[in-house]
Design an enzyme around this catalytic site. Structure first.
Site, PDB file in Angstrom:
ATOM      1  N   LYS A 129       1.314 -10.322   3.360  1.00 46.14           N
ATOM      2  CA  LYS A 129       1.393  -9.376   4.492  1.00 46.14           C
ATOM      3  C   LYS A 129       1.423 -10.161   5.788  1.00 46.14           C
ATOM      4  O   LYS A 129       0.947 -11.303   5.843  1.00 46.14           O
ATOM      5  CB  LYS A 129       0.172  -8.447   4.499  1.00 46.14           C
ATOM      6  CG  LYS A 129       0.393  -7.159   5.254  1.00 46.14           C
ATOM      7  CD  LYS A 129       1.035  -6.125   4.349  1.00 46.14           C
ATOM      8  CE  LYS A 129       1.231  -4.806   5.048  1.00 46.14           C
ATOM      9  NZ  LYS A 129       1.558  -3.753   4.070  1.00 46.14           N
TER      10      LYS A 129
HETATM   11  N1  GLU Z   1       4.939  -2.141   3.921  1.00 49.88           N
HETATM   12  C1  GLU Z   1       5.167  -1.545   2.644  1.00 49.88           C
HETATM   13  C2  GLU Z   1       3.889  -1.525   1.823  1.00 49.88           C
HETATM   14  O1  GLU Z   1       2.809  -1.590   2.357  1.00 49.88           O
HETATM   15  C3  GLU Z   1       6.335  -2.157   1.911  1.00 49.88           C
HETATM   16  C4  GLU Z   1       6.242  -3.621   1.639  1.00 49.88           C
HETATM   17  C5  GLU Z   1       7.532  -4.226   1.121  1.00 49.88           C
HETATM   18  O2  GLU Z   1       8.502  -3.527   0.969  1.00 49.88           O
HETATM   19  O3  GLU Z   1       7.516  -5.435   0.883  1.00 49.88           O
HETATM   20  O4  GLU Z   1       3.902  -1.370   0.630  1.00 49.88           O
END
Ligand code: GLU
Length: 441
Positions: A129
């Site tokens: 993240k």
């Molecule tokens: N931000 C989204 C999540 O929390 C998608 C993450 C992604 O597609 O890599 O799952």
């Protein structure tokens, strides 16, 4: 009528005085909360102490400073993060958020939740993240571009199609992904679309990615209604959040004729027991309107906090973490909580909700549609072969329903909540991968 209705009327009269930003920074440390959730499951599973030690640690965290020349010529310096929680099952994967409330421990928690989510869906991906501590609504488009490009340059060594693949999250979008892809590609001397997902379709994005989290939530809602013998069409639904996740699930529900009786954004929420006109509200939002300024219909105005306590069948928290806590878990008046956000419910609240027999469909299952279609986008980029929307939605449904059935089965067999069952499945797969790979050197 419950007290909440009286409160709503009072609030309606005072809309003008309301503080717009209700909460940006959660009061409970999200990383402590994520580790606590892990400990609860580790104990229930009798997880090997060494595996537990391994999985509770973050593989790597990068903190960068991002100096930007603002349009007025002044220099501003922002702080950014990219965290890899685990790459044992594959390259890191997870979103990038821009928010004034972002801090390292929040990003660590979000990276850890991505590891569980990707493992639960059985995607060959780890968990990562990123975040930048900035309020993007205060930046011009050019400033936002400079910020994104410099941030990408700062994290360039820890991202890549076989290292870590960012994607959109709160306040980031396809345009921002396009800038990231461009900076990375310029450095490599070739186009590398697989470095990010959630890109515009014209440069290697996937159809169905923008609506994927909402679509996935809907598949899971259908599945849980079937199990609980609830008639989906007659449900009353409350949604906290009206961005990519909240907005898209609201739109799907509205189009399917399901009543959404309350939604909210950062300025607060709107409520009408007869159901809101979501189409109108989305048009209002897209013209950059805040919900608190929507006077075209006779809706009640409600704070984000009060919205959670409205009587409904299904509550969908789709904003940020730490919204359902021990201080409001007793007041919730719903049958099912479908977690659109990451980490909206604290472990203390989970315990209360379990006692109250409110079913919580956990984030790592409910909102996994986004990363699932991100995975499809990544695969399409690597193969340079693109799928049609029907295939995307069909494969999304297959993966989500398979995970749901597995979670539901374990939850029944072991007499544990859906969250604990989901964690058990995810952690077992990770344990296997760690054992097979062994510990280097
Ligand atoms: N931000 C989204 C999540 O929390 C998608 C993450 C992604 O597609 O890599 O799952």
């Amino acid at each position: 009528m419950k007290i909440i209705y009286k409160k709503l009327v009072v609030l309606t009269e005072k809309v003008e005085d309301l503080e717009i930003k209700e909460s940006t920074k959660p009061d409970k440390n999200p990383f402590e909360m994520a580790k606590m959730q892990f400990d609860i499951v580790a104990e229930k599973m009798g997880l090997d102490e060494n595996i537990s030690k391994y999985l509770k640690r973050i593989e790597r965290s990068l903190i960068v400073s991002i100096p930007i020349i603002m349009d007025n010529g002044d220099l501003e310096v922002f702080e950014g993060y990219r965290v890899h929680h685990s790459t044992v099952r594959g390259p890191g994967k997870g979103g990038l958020r821009y928010s004034e409330g972002v801090f390292l421990d929040e990003v660590k928690a979000l990276a850890m939740w991505m590891t569980w989510k990707n493992s639960l869906l059985n995607l060959p991906l780890g968990g990562a993240k990123g975040g930048v501590c900035v309020d993007p609504s205060k930046l011009s488009k050019k400033e936002l571009e400079r910020l994104t490009r410099r941030f990408t340059a700062e994290i360039i060594n820890v991202i890549g199609p076989d290292i870590d693949i960012p994607a959109p999250d709160i306040n980031t979008n396809p345009q921002i992904m396009a800038w990231i892809m461009d900076v990375y590609s310029m450095q490599k001397g070739k186009s590398v679309p697989g470095v990010v997902t959630g890109k515009p379709i014209e440069i290697g994005g996937s159809v169905g990615r923008e609506t994927a989290t909402g679509r996935g939530l809907y598949f899971i809602l259908q599945a849980i209604c079937e199990k609980l013998d609830l008639d989906l069409k007659s449900l009353k639904i409350v949604i906290q959040g009206f961005g990519n996740v909240g907005g898209n699930i609201a739109k799907i529900l509205y189009e399917e004729g399901v009543k959404v009786i309350a939604v909210s954004d950062i300025s607060g929420g709107l409520f009408d027991e007869q159901g809101l006109n979501i189409k109108e509200l989305l048009e209002w939002r897209d013209k950059n309107g805040l919900l608190k300024d929507f006077y075209e219909r006779d809706y009640f105005f409600v704070s984000n906090k009060d919205l959670l306590e409205i009587k409904c069948d299904v509550l969908i928290p789709a904003s940020i973490e730490n919204q359902i806590t021990e201080s409001n878990a007793y007041n919730l008046d719903c049958k099912v909580i479908l977690e659109g956000a990451n980490g909206p419910t604290t472990p203390e609240a989970d315990e209360i909700l379990e006692r109250r027999e409110i079913i919580v469909v956990p984030d790592i299952l409910a909102n996994a549609g986004g990363v699932c279609v991100s995975y499809f986008e990544y695969v399409q980029d690597l193969q340079s072969y693109f799928w049609k929307l029907d295939r995307i939605n069909q494969e999304l449904r297959n993966i989500m329903i398979e995970a749901f059935e597995e979670v539901y089965k374990i939850s029944n067999e072991k007499k544990v909540t859906l969250r604990i069952a989901a964690y058990m499945i995810a952690i077992s797969r990770l344990k296997k991968a760690i054992e097979l790979r062994g510990i280097f050197p």
